[in-house]
Design a protein around this motif. Structure first.
Motif, PDB file in Angstrom:
ATOM      1  N   ARG A  76       0.797  -1.218   0.000  1.00 40.94           N
ATOM      2  CA  ARG A  76       0.000   0.000   0.000  1.00 40.94           C
ATOM      3  C   ARG A  76       0.844   1.289   0.000  1.00 40.94           C
ATOM      4  O   ARG A  76       0.713   2.144  -0.851  1.00 40.94           O
ATOM      5  CB  ARG A  76      -0.936  -0.069   1.204  1.00 40.94           C
ATOM      6  CG  ARG A  76      -1.284   1.195   1.922  1.00 40.94           C
ATOM      7  CD  ARG A  76      -2.367   1.984   1.299  1.00 40.94           C
ATOM      8  NE  ARG A  76      -2.685   3.101   2.187  1.00 40.94           N
ATOM      9  CZ  ARG A  76      -1.874   4.129   2.370  1.00 40.94           C
ATOM     10  NH1 ARG A  76      -0.741   4.207   1.732  1.00 40.94           N
ATOM     11  NH2 ARG A  76      -2.216   5.086   3.200  1.00 40.94           N
ATOM     12  N   VAL A 130      -6.923  -0.726  -6.100  1.00 44.17           N
ATOM     13  CA  VAL A 130      -7.711  -1.350  -5.029  1.00 44.17           C
ATOM     14  C   VAL A 130      -9.245  -1.294  -5.201  1.00 44.17           C
ATOM     15  O   VAL A 130      -9.851  -2.285  -5.588  1.00 44.17           O
ATOM     16  CB  VAL A 130      -7.304  -0.766  -3.658  1.00 44.17           C
ATOM     17  CG1 VAL A 130      -8.010  -1.477  -2.515  1.00 44.17           C
ATOM     18  CG2 VAL A 130      -5.773  -0.910  -3.456  1.00 44.17           C
ATOM     19  N   ALA A 131      -9.844  -0.136  -4.896  1.00 46.55           N
ATOM     20  CA  ALA A 131     -11.304  -0.024  -4.898  1.00 46.55           C
ATOM     21  C   ALA A 131     -11.889  -0.254  -6.288  1.00 46.55           C
ATOM     22  O   ALA A 131     -13.050  -0.673  -6.423  1.00 46.55           O
ATOM     23  CB  ALA A 131     -11.741   1.342  -4.361  1.00 46.55           C
ATOM     24  N   PHE A 180      -8.324   9.224 -10.955  1.00 45.01           N
ATOM     25  CA  PHE A 180      -7.067   8.971 -10.257  1.00 45.01           C
ATOM     26  C   PHE A 180      -5.870   9.019 -11.205  1.00 45.01           C
ATOM     27  O   PHE A 180      -4.741   9.217 -10.764  1.00 45.01           O
ATOM     28  CB  PHE A 180      -7.153   7.657  -9.471  1.00 45.01           C
ATOM     29  CG  PHE A 180      -8.224   7.717  -8.415  1.00 45.01           C
ATOM     30  CD1 PHE A 180      -8.016   8.434  -7.249  1.00 45.01           C
ATOM     31  CD2 PHE A 180      -9.458   7.122  -8.609  1.00 45.01           C
ATOM     32  CE1 PHE A 180      -9.006   8.540  -6.277  1.00 45.01           C
ATOM     33  CE2 PHE A 180     -10.460   7.213  -7.650  1.00 45.01           C
ATOM     34  CZ  PHE A 180     -10.233   7.926  -6.483  1.00 45.01           C
ATOM     35  N   VAL A 189      -4.701  11.002   1.642  1.00 41.81           N
ATOM     36  CA  VAL A 189      -3.634  10.319   0.886  1.00 41.81           C
ATOM     37  C   VAL A 189      -3.977   8.833   0.738  1.00 41.81           C
ATOM     38  O   VAL A 189      -3.839   8.245  -0.342  1.00 41.81           O
ATOM     39  CB  VAL A 189      -2.267  10.507   1.582  1.00 41.81           C
ATOM     40  CG1 VAL A 189      -1.217   9.564   0.976  1.00 41.81           C
ATOM     41  CG2 VAL A 189      -1.805  11.956   1.458  1.00 41.81           C
ATOM     42  N   THR A 190      -4.425   8.255   1.823  1.00 37.57           N
ATOM     43  CA  THR A 190      -4.804   6.834   1.786  1.00 37.57           C
ATOM     44  C   THR A 190      -5.950   6.575   0.812  1.00 37.57           C
ATOM     45  O   THR A 190      -5.911   5.630   0.014  1.00 37.57           O
ATOM     46  CB  THR A 190      -5.214   6.358   3.191  1.00 37.57           C
ATOM     47  OG1 THR A 190      -4.056   6.356   4.022  1.00 37.57           O
ATOM     48  CG2 THR A 190      -5.802   4.957   3.164  1.00 37.57           C
ATOM     49  N   MET A 191      -6.977   7.420   0.881  1.00 34.22           N
ATOM     50  CA  MET A 191      -8.144   7.194   0.020  1.00 34.22           C
ATOM     51  C   MET A 191      -7.777   7.258  -1.453  1.00 34.22           C
ATOM     52  O   MET A 191      -8.237   6.454  -2.260  1.00 34.22           O
ATOM     53  CB  MET A 191      -9.229   8.233   0.314  1.00 34.22           C
ATOM     54  CG  MET A 191      -9.731   8.228   1.732  1.00 34.22           C
ATOM     55  SD  MET A 191     -10.359   6.628   2.300  1.00 34.22           S
ATOM     56  CE  MET A 191     -11.950   6.608   1.471  1.00 34.22           C
ATOM     57  N   ASN A 192      -6.936   8.244  -1.795  1.00 35.68           N
ATOM     58  CA  ASN A 192      -6.572   8.392  -3.205  1.00 35.68           C
ATOM     59  C   ASN A 192      -5.573   7.328  -3.658  1.00 35.68           C
ATOM     60  O   ASN A 192      -5.520   6.991  -4.837  1.00 35.68           O
ATOM     61  CB  ASN A 192      -6.056   9.805  -3.475  1.00 35.68           C
ATOM     62  CG  ASN A 192      -7.178  10.835  -3.429  1.00 35.68           C
ATOM     63  OD1 ASN A 192      -8.349  10.485  -3.566  1.00 35.68           O
ATOM     64  ND2 ASN A 192      -6.834  12.099  -3.225  1.00 35.68           N
ATOM     65  N   ALA A 193      -4.794   6.802  -2.730  1.00 37.09           N
ATOM     66  CA  ALA A 193      -3.890   5.705  -3.081  1.00 37.09           C
ATOM     67  C   ALA A 193      -4.676   4.433  -3.399  1.00 37.09           C
ATOM     68  O   ALA A 193      -4.309   3.675  -4.296  1.00 37.09           O
ATOM     69  CB  ALA A 193      -2.895   5.437  -1.952  1.00 37.09           C
ATOM     70  N   VAL A 194      -5.757   4.225  -2.671  1.00 40.86           N
ATOM     71  CA  VAL A 194      -6.550   3.017  -2.922  1.00 40.86           C
ATOM     72  C   VAL A 194      -7.719   3.299  -3.863  1.00 40.86           C
ATOM     73  O   VAL A 194      -8.556   2.429  -4.114  1.00 40.86           O
ATOM     74  CB  VAL A 194      -7.044   2.346  -1.618  1.00 40.86           C
ATOM     75  CG1 VAL A 194      -5.850   1.977  -0.737  1.00 40.86           C
ATOM     76  CG2 VAL A 194      -8.035   3.208  -0.866  1.00 40.86           C
ATOM     77  N   TYR A 233     -10.457   5.011  -3.839  1.00 37.73           N
ATOM     78  CA  TYR A 233     -11.861   4.972  -3.419  1.00 37.73           C
ATOM     79  C   TYR A 233     -12.423   6.383  -3.389  1.00 37.73           C
ATOM     80  O   TYR A 233     -11.844   7.273  -2.758  1.00 37.73           O
ATOM     81  CB  TYR A 233     -12.016   4.322  -2.038  1.00 37.73           C
ATOM     82  CG  TYR A 233     -13.475   4.175  -1.638  1.00 37.73           C
ATOM     83  CD1 TYR A 233     -14.298   3.286  -2.315  1.00 37.73           C
ATOM     84  CD2 TYR A 233     -14.026   4.944  -0.625  1.00 37.73           C
ATOM     85  CE1 TYR A 233     -15.638   3.161  -1.986  1.00 37.73           C
ATOM     86  CE2 TYR A 233     -15.376   4.815  -0.277  1.00 37.73           C
ATOM     87  CZ  TYR A 233     -16.179   3.929  -0.965  1.00 37.73           C
ATOM     88  OH  TYR A 233     -17.503   3.805  -0.647  1.00 37.73           O
TER      89      TYR A 233
END
Lengths: 259, 259
Positions: A104, A193-194, A233, B215-220, B222
């Motif tokens: 991640r 991921v999502a 994204f 940062v986490t949300m955009n990395a995954v 969602y």
């Protein structure tokens, strides 16, 4: 066969699904798609194998690491899923799904810490490809497909944060920068991921038709992105070729309703 | 303390998270939220306990069953997660999360097949409630909170397909029909399965502020629903009080971008 015949064909046969897991896998890569697939398995015949190098517990744990710009990150909390099969005893598969092949926050660079030069994922994909009906990747799982050679000459996508690290792999792969997911012949790939959930919704509709799949989506209250070209994204993560001309936002809602 | 002080307070302490699991749990109820939480755990101190009646493998398996209208459904494919703790040896918890307490297609009626009259989930929630900082439910996990008495006098929501089966529980609970999630004092509740991800995004921002969470949300990749009142599934599933005046759709995109 035509579309309706294809749906009936799939509704009446058993589909054997293999999901690969390995240390540091991203949980939503696996359990987002599996939520929808296991819902549909109450309607149609499926079997599931969770496949790793060895059967047994496989953890999402990520150790202390640096992200690609060198920023140090903590070890993560984690959960473990049980791999039901090793690569040596996995059954025949109609659908093989390969999740994220990196970490991640660690990016592809950290993959070596887990995998070293071990190519068991790619070896398994390559050895099983011809005998499967379709192969799907979620997030940077596309890197494993590319390394296995099964994307050669195909359209594919991957996580947009990890874009530059994934696209060097494979030969003559058309990497699609603006894609929530792609479908080319036997190959399905999703963005990060999502996005695996949106690809899975599209894949399940393609296999089985709308009716039961939509019931499942609305029962679990997921409003999918249904445009494979919606991909904000790619803009967020500055992917070359990203489409800056469109809104980054998408209008989503329950499936089967227009307004 | 003010909002900024609260974020710093949480960023600097360790937050002990307990996630309850039990046979037949919905995988996305657990691993959607955990994807975001484990991402953030690379930034801030957290610990995680996966808690069940006994430690060990817990399966998402749902046997042959009838849905609430009597329609027969197949057994499902399944995966198993490992519970790290039993209710008897779980550590102190700051945040306790309770997922779906029924079966995807079986509804609450089938819960008895799994749980009988066993109230270990509710007993654990009731016994730990005062010592936790917050308790969250995903989907019909709200039924367990209601039965445990911790929703009394609070606002709450739940899965809209299972609405009529959940809202009889608890005393003086304000069940909110148009809610993707609710937050009332120590209590967070979400609507069905996928809504747990949107609640978790809101909860993590509330705890830690936007920066690392986004940062986490955009990395995954969602794109969360950020309006707690967006709830088309209350319309889809004919919940009394559902808001029919608004579009069922929601405009979502990467967090931190306006257009």
């Amino acid at each position: 066969m035509d579309e309706e015949e294809f749906h009936l064909y799939n509704q009446e046969r058993e589909i054997s699904i293999g999901y690969m897991v390995f240390d540091g896998f991203a949980p939503l890569d696996v359990f987002g798609p599996l939520q929808f697939i296991s819902g549909i398995s109450a309607d149609f015949n499926m079997s599931l194998s969770i496949i790793s190098k060895k059967a047994g517990p496989i953890s999402t744990y990520v150790p202390l690491h640096n992200i690609d710009d060198g920023m140090p990150m903590k070890e993560t909390i984690s959960a473990s899923v049980i791999a039901t099969h090793s690569v040596n005893d996995a059954p025949s598969l109609n659908l093989l799904i390969v999740p994220v092949s990196d970490i991640r926050y660690g990016g592809i660079g950290n993959r070596a810490r887990f995998m070293g030069n071990d190519t068991w994922i790619e070896n398994f994909v390559a050895s099983r490809f011809n005998a499967t009906d379709f192969v799907a990747s979620v997030c940077t799982g596309a890197m494993s497909l590319a390394k296995a050679g099964v994307l050669d000459g195909k359209r594919a996508t991957t996580n947009k944060l990890a874009w530059s690290q994934v696209i060097p792999f494979g030969n003559n792969v058309t990497w699609v920068p603006n894609a929530r997911w792609t479908h080319d012949d036997k190959i399905w790939t999703s963005s990060g991921v999502a996005a695996g959930m949106d690809m899975t919704y599209a894949l399940l509709r393609w296999l089985y038709g709308d009716e039961r799949v939509n019931v499942t989506m609305n029962a679990v209250e997921y409003a999918p992105h249904v445009d494979p070209h919606w991909d904000p994204f790619s803009v967020v993560h500055n992917v070359p070729g990203a489409d800056h001309a469109h809104s980054l936002k998408d209008l989503v809602g329950p499936v089967g309703y227009d307004n």
